[in-house]
Design a protein around this motif. Structure first.
Motif, PDB file in Angstrom:
ATOM      1  N   ALA A  84      31.046  34.861  79.931  1.00 33.10           N
ATOM      2  CA  ALA A  84      31.338  34.848  81.369  1.00 33.10           C
ATOM      3  C   ALA A  84      31.059  33.504  82.049  1.00 33.10           C
ATOM      4  CB  ALA A  84      30.583  35.970  82.069  1.00 33.10           C
ATOM      5  N   PRO A  85      29.969  32.802  81.683  1.00 33.47           N
ATOM      6  CA  PRO A  85      29.756  31.518  82.372  1.00 33.47           C
ATOM      7  C   PRO A  85      30.873  30.506  82.108  1.00 33.47           C
ATOM      8  CG  PRO A  85      27.778  32.209  81.197  1.00 33.47           C
ATOM      9  CD  PRO A  85      28.876  33.135  80.775  1.00 33.47           C
ATOM     10  N   LEU A  86      31.612  30.707  81.024  1.00 35.32           N
ATOM     11  CA  LEU A  86      32.668  29.755  80.674  1.00 35.32           C
ATOM     12  C   LEU A  86      34.027  30.173  81.195  1.00 35.32           C
ATOM     13  CD1 LEU A  86      31.782  29.158  76.920  1.00 35.32           C
ATOM     14  CD2 LEU A  86      31.330  27.636  78.839  1.00 35.32           C
ATOM     15  N   SER A  87      34.298  31.479  81.146  1.00 35.21           N
ATOM     16  CA  SER A  87      35.661  31.925  81.422  1.00 35.21           C
ATOM     17  C   SER A  87      35.664  33.321  82.012  1.00 35.21           C
ATOM     18  CB  SER A  87      36.466  31.886  80.108  1.00 35.21           C
ATOM     19  OG  SER A  87      37.553  32.768  80.169  1.00 35.21           O
ATOM     20  N   PHE A  88      36.267  33.443  83.188  1.00 35.99           N
ATOM     21  CA  PHE A  88      36.373  34.773  83.798  1.00 35.99           C
ATOM     22  C   PHE A  88      37.268  35.711  82.973  1.00 35.99           C
ATOM     23  CE2 PHE A  88      38.539  37.782  86.593  1.00 35.99           C
ATOM     24  CZ  PHE A  88      37.454  38.505  87.045  1.00 35.99           C
ATOM     25  N   PRO A  89      38.456  35.246  82.525  1.00 33.55           N
ATOM     26  CA  PRO A  89      39.262  36.161  81.704  1.00 33.55           C
ATOM     27  C   PRO A  89      38.510  36.638  80.462  1.00 33.55           C
ATOM     28  CG  PRO A  89      40.596  34.286  82.390  1.00 33.55           C
ATOM     29  CD  PRO A  89      39.190  33.991  82.813  1.00 33.55           C
ATOM     30  N   ALA A  90      37.742  35.745  79.826  1.00 32.88           N
ATOM     31  CA  ALA A  90      36.983  36.160  78.639  1.00 32.88           C
ATOM     32  C   ALA A  90      36.025  37.280  79.006  1.00 32.88           C
ATOM     33  CB  ALA A  90      36.224  34.974  78.053  1.00 32.88           C
ATOM     34  N   SER A  91      35.430  37.203  80.202  1.00 28.50           N
ATOM     35  CA  SER A  91      34.460  38.224  80.587  1.00 28.50           C
ATOM     36  C   SER A  91      35.118  39.574  80.776  1.00 28.50           C
ATOM     37  CB  SER A  91      33.734  37.807  81.868  1.00 28.50           C
ATOM     38  OG  SER A  91      34.555  38.029  83.001  1.00 28.50           O
ATOM     39  N   ARG A  92      36.392  39.582  81.111  1.00 28.04           N
ATOM     40  CA  ARG A  92      37.088  40.868  81.238  1.00 28.04           C
ATOM     41  C   ARG A  92      37.525  41.387  79.876  1.00 28.04           C
ATOM     42  NH1 ARG A  92      41.572  41.623  84.423  1.00 28.04           N
ATOM     43  NH2 ARG A  92      40.882  43.487  85.504  1.00 28.04           N
ATOM     44  N   PHE A  93      37.966  40.503  79.005  1.00 27.72           N
ATOM     45  CA  PHE A  93      38.277  40.953  77.646  1.00 27.72           C
ATOM     46  C   PHE A  93      37.033  41.570  76.995  1.00 27.72           C
ATOM     47  CE2 PHE A  93      41.938  37.835  77.712  1.00 27.72           C
ATOM     48  CZ  PHE A  93      42.934  38.759  77.427  1.00 27.72           C
ATOM     49  N   GLU A  94      35.859  40.994  77.313  1.00 28.06           N
ATOM     50  CA  GLU A  94      34.620  41.525  76.726  1.00 28.06           C
ATOM     51  C   GLU A  94      34.371  42.958  77.179  1.00 28.06           C
ATOM     52  OE1 GLU A  94      31.918  38.622  78.217  1.00 28.06           O
ATOM     53  OE2 GLU A  94      32.261  37.224  76.536  1.00 28.06           O
ATOM     54  N   ARG A  95      34.660  43.233  78.447  1.00 28.27           N
ATOM     55  CA  ARG A  95      34.444  44.608  78.933  1.00 28.27           C
ATOM     56  C   ARG A  95      35.395  45.566  78.229  1.00 28.27           C
ATOM     57  NH1 ARG A  95      34.753  43.813  85.253  1.00 28.27           N
ATOM     58  NH2 ARG A  95      34.258  46.040  85.373  1.00 28.27           N
ATOM     59  N   PRO A 109      27.396  39.463  83.251  1.00 21.22           N
ATOM     60  CA  PRO A 109      26.988  39.571  84.659  1.00 21.22           C
ATOM     61  C   PRO A 109      27.516  40.827  85.344  1.00 21.22           C
ATOM     62  CG  PRO A 109      28.716  37.929  84.406  1.00 21.22           C
ATOM     63  CD  PRO A 109      28.332  38.353  83.031  1.00 21.22           C
ATOM     64  N   MET A 110      28.541  41.457  84.790  1.00 18.49           N
ATOM     65  CA  MET A 110      29.126  42.631  85.435  1.00 18.49           C
ATOM     66  C   MET A 110      29.439  43.681  84.364  1.00 18.49           C
ATOM     67  SD  MET A 110      31.792  42.206  88.569  1.00 18.49           S
ATOM     68  CE  MET A 110      33.222  42.045  87.545  1.00 18.49           C
ATOM     69  N   PRO A 111      28.378  44.277  83.799  1.00 18.55           N
ATOM     70  CA  PRO A 111      28.612  45.106  82.612  1.00 18.55           C
ATOM     71  C   PRO A 111      29.169  46.497  82.922  1.00 18.55           C
ATOM     72  CG  PRO A 111      26.284  45.064  83.149  1.00 18.55           C
ATOM     73  CD  PRO A 111      26.972  44.226  84.183  1.00 18.55           C
ATOM     74  N   ARG A 112      29.884  46.631  84.046  1.00 19.11           N
ATOM     75  CA  ARG A 112      30.426  47.952  84.370  1.00 19.11           C
ATOM     76  C   ARG A 112      31.646  48.259  83.530  1.00 19.11           C
ATOM     77  NH1 ARG A 112      31.533  47.184  90.326  1.00 19.11           N
ATOM     78  NH2 ARG A 112      31.209  45.006  89.830  1.00 19.11           N
ATOM     79  N   ARG A 113      31.956  49.546  83.441  1.00 18.48           N
ATOM     80  CA  ARG A 113      33.117  49.919  82.635  1.00 18.48           C
ATOM     81  C   ARG A 113      34.396  49.401  83.276  1.00 18.48           C
ATOM     82  NH1 ARG A 113      34.577  54.917  85.208  1.00 18.48           N
ATOM     83  NH2 ARG A 113      32.769  55.842  86.183  1.00 18.48           N
ATOM     84  N   LEU A 114      35.372  49.138  82.418  1.00 18.70           N
ATOM     85  CA  LEU A 114      36.629  48.578  82.899  1.00 18.70           C
ATOM     86  C   LEU A 114      37.757  49.544  82.559  1.00 18.70           C
ATOM     87  CD1 LEU A 114      37.849  45.841  84.082  1.00 18.70           C
ATOM     88  CD2 LEU A 114      38.426  45.323  81.730  1.00 18.70           C
ATOM     89  N   VAL A 115      38.011  49.701  81.271  1.00 17.69           N
ATOM     90  CA  VAL A 115      39.103  50.571  80.836  1.00 17.69           C
ATOM     91  C   VAL A 115      38.685  52.037  80.926  1.00 17.69           C
ATOM     92  CG1 VAL A 115      40.674  51.095  78.926  1.00 17.69           C
ATOM     93  CG2 VAL A 115      39.821  48.761  79.230  1.00 17.69           C
ATOM     94  N   ARG A 116      37.444  52.294  80.554  1.00 18.99           N
ATOM     95  CA  ARG A 116      36.976  53.672  80.447  1.00 18.99           C
ATOM     96  C   ARG A 116      36.879  54.330  81.816  1.00 18.99           C
ATOM     97  NH1 ARG A 116      32.200  56.518  80.315  1.00 18.99           N
ATOM     98  NH2 ARG A 116      30.847  54.772  80.758  1.00 18.99           N
TER      99      ARG A 116
END
Ligand code: SF4
Lengths: 507, 159
Positions: A84-95, A109-116
């Protein structure tokens, strides 16, 4: 007619690199890519049984370079540190990795569920091979943990998933003071079907029809990205005429969607008569599509190794439509009320668009020249990215008008290829066992922006993993930013001016 | 050219539709001459929406056959449902159905809504519309063409 040499082979100028790094080395490898100006186009998790493999695909233009960075994680305890500190899109792929594959993300930084959604059991990771039957419990849905917005006079407007109009479902939660939006939270994935898993085990030829259902308005865009990926995996190159004909279908898809958006934006400021005119033009375009491919949404035309066409493009008819469209667009913006409503409404800042990795018309209307037809061409065409600067509804409207005309011009110059009866009609290549790569990556500039598709084949030549990224996936987070300081009644207009895909995002 | 001149020069765009065969009318308990529908996308690819919206273009002019869309299910005579029913849309679909006052019609628009169209095995898919609601009218196609949608809905609007 302009003379132009289109380059003959799919992907001939593409340079590919791939590296595998240790999990600790990932942030360094990723920041090197970002520093070089490469863009994270797709990130895919793959369940290899004994390990979970994460693949990050970075792309950069000129020369067309595609770099894959892989990390292998133990399947019983897959953990990575957030990028996340490097890339916002990466942080969403991680979720997404977390929700679908159970990859734990440290320091997110925002470990809430995304797809689920709330009624999926939290420890059920559907994309894992051993996920078993679907585990859902409608009764136990705790609801989404919206972060409350507090302050004097702030009230909340929950909207959806079913909306007032004829559109796809999603939930919007506005926090407003008076009429002005303070914050907007968007919850999607209501349409999540598990499409990517449906590809698994299929013959590559069978996957084409499935890819056309990713987002019906982008049937060509998505099926083409998929087919380019499969062809790369199979080591197939297509005849240059086929590549050109495919590019023309992509432009036909852009035409009918842009005309619909132009009408719908007029409709959302109360100018419904203009929308009727736009719908009439779209109908003509849909009939042209049907004449060429047998289907109004251009389905069934894209084949692995070829293309299937049944009729011709009538160039004079197209010219008339383009003239009529131009007249309509001028009538729409010539109306002072429309002008007033479009200007300075839902302005997206260029800096925000860059940070989010926005794509397509959304990015080009803040002056970011992103266009896969130029950066990652599968056929060389004389294309210049149309640009606008102001980032408001007016910019997104004007950009579509420009792009419509540019596409119509391209079709005028090269559309006669669609009449070429000798185009190869998708003969699937035999010797797939000795295909050199078994992996492929397709990039296509659909009308909403760059569509990415990454395919892996197993030893028997069946699909073992397909990862789809619609440009909407990158663009959705931009909409709430554009809505800041915009009034609630302008939301339908703002939303329409973005016109992002729900189905292509939710998969 | 201004809007008025454009309208005059284009003339009437509506395309004549075939006359309605009274033998094919359904749901006699619903009012005759008008049909107000709430559209629910329960898992569509958005393709069926393109064709449904085309029905309301001046070419097909579905409203002239008494069919219109409404924002609220409480104002509707029924639902027109597109797409497979996803797990995440199952509850919103049922909520919309319950909010629609009876007697009400359910239209399954497109192959996904009718038989899942190859998507039934998706882990996020619960089934087709008929797995959840009694369906009065099926309009097959992927997507069905506007003329087919118009002809089918007129069987319910009886106009
Ligand atoms: S029937 Fe076809 S067009 Fe309609 S939602 Fe399903 S896939 Fe899309």
């Amino acid at each position: 007619m302009t003379e132009w040499d289109y380059s003959p082979t799919v992907g001939i100028n593409v340079k590919r690199e791939s590296v595998t790094v240790e999990p600790e080395g990932l942030p360094r490898a990723v920041s090197q890519q970002l520093e070089k100006g490469a863009r994270l186009a797709l990130a895919s998790a793959i369940d290899d049984a004994d390990q979970i493999r994460l693949v990050y695909a970075f792309v950069s233009p000129n020369p067309d370079l595609r770099t894959e960075i892989s990390v292998n994680l133990p399947s019983n305890d897959p953990v990575i540190t957030s990028l996340a500190p490097l890339s916002f899109p990466a942080s969403r792929f991680e979720r997404e990795f977390h929700d679908l594959f159970g990859v734990k993300i440290a320091n997110h930084p925002m470990p809430r569920r995304l797809v689920r959604h709330g009624h999926w059991l939290p420890t059920w990771y559907p994309m894992r091979h051993n996920a078993g039957v679907a585990k859902f419990s409608l009764e136990d849905d705790p609801g989404y943990p919206f972060v409350p917005v507090k302050g004097t006079g702030i009230y909340e407007i929950p909207v959806g998933p079913i909306h007032a109009g004829l559109i796809e479902p999603g939930h919007f939660r506005f926090y407003a003071v008076g009429e002005t939006v303070v914050k907007l939270k968007i919850r999607l994935w209501f349409l999540h079907k598990g499409l990517e898993k449906l590809f698994e085990g299929m013959e590559p030829t069978a996957g084409v029809a499935l890819s056309e259902k990713i987002s019906g308005d982008s049937s060509i865009g998505h099926s083409l990205a998929y087919v380019l990926a499969v062809e790369e995996a199979l080591g197939v190159t297509v005849n240059p005429d086929v590549a050109l004909a495919r590019a023309m279908l992509l432009e036909l898809e852009r035409l009918y969607n842009h005309v619909a958006d132009v009408g719908a934006m007029a409709n959302d400021v109360g100018y419904s008569v203009a929308n009727s005119h736009a719908l009439a033009l779209r109908e003509e375009l849909l009939r042209i599509n049907r004449g060429i491919t047998g289907n109004r949404l251009l389905r069934g035309a894209i084949k692995i190794g070829g293309i299937s066409l049944i009729g011709d493009l009538k160039l004079d008819q197209l010219r008339n439509i383009a003239e009529s469209f131009q007249e309509l667009a001028e009538i729409i913006v010539g109306n002072p009320m429309v002008h007033e409503r479009f200007s300075h409404t839902a302005t997206l800042l260029r800096a925000d668009a860059l940070l989010l990795g926005a794509l397509g018309p959304v990015a080009r209307s803040v002056g970011i020249a992103t266009d896969a037809r130029i950066a990652h061409p599968f056929v060389g065409l004389p294309i210049e990215a149309a640009l606008e600067a102001s980032g408001d509804v007016m910019a997104r409207f004007s950009l579509r008008v420009k792009e419509f005309q540019a596409s119509a011009k391209l079709l005028g110059e090269f559309g006669s290829i669609l009449s070429e009866r000798a185009l190869p009609n998708g003969t699937l290549v035999a010797a797939r066992q000795d295909s050199p790569r078994r992996q492929g990556f397709g990039l296509v500039e659909g009308w909403r922006g760059t569509i990415a598709n990454r395919v892996e084949l197993d030893d028997s030549g069946h699909l073992s993993r397909v990862k789809v990224v619609d440009p909407s996936w990158f663009n959705w987070p931009a909409l709430p930013l554009a809505m800041a300081e915009t009034i609630v009644p302008d939301f339908p207009l703002a939303n329409k001016s973005f016109n992002l895909s729900y189905s292509g995002n939710d998969l | 050219m201004g809007l008025i001149r454009r309208i005059v020069s284009l003339g009437k765009l509506a395309q004549p539709q075939p006359s309605l065969d009274p033998a094919r009318e359904i749901r006699p308990d619903l009012s005759s001459g008008s049909l107000v529908l709430r559209h629910v996308d329960a898992g569509s690819c958005n393709g069926c929406e393109i064709e449904l919206s085309a029905c309301f273009s001046p070419i097909y002019d579905l409203e002239s056959f008494g069919v219109s869309l409404t924002a609220s299910p409480r104002h509707a005579d029924g639902l027109v449902v597109t797409g497979v029913v996803t797990r995440n849309m199952q509850k919103p679909l049922m909520d919309a159905y319950i909010a629609t006052p009876g007697p009400k019609a359910v239209v399954a628009l497109g192959d996904c809504a009718i038989n899942c169209n190859g998507l039934r095995e998706g882990y996020g898919v619960t089934g087709a519309v008929a797995d959840h609601l009694d369906v009065d009218l099926e309009i097959p196609g992927c997507p069905p063409e506007p003329a087919e949608i118009v002809a089918a809905l007129r069987r319910v609007s009886k106009r």
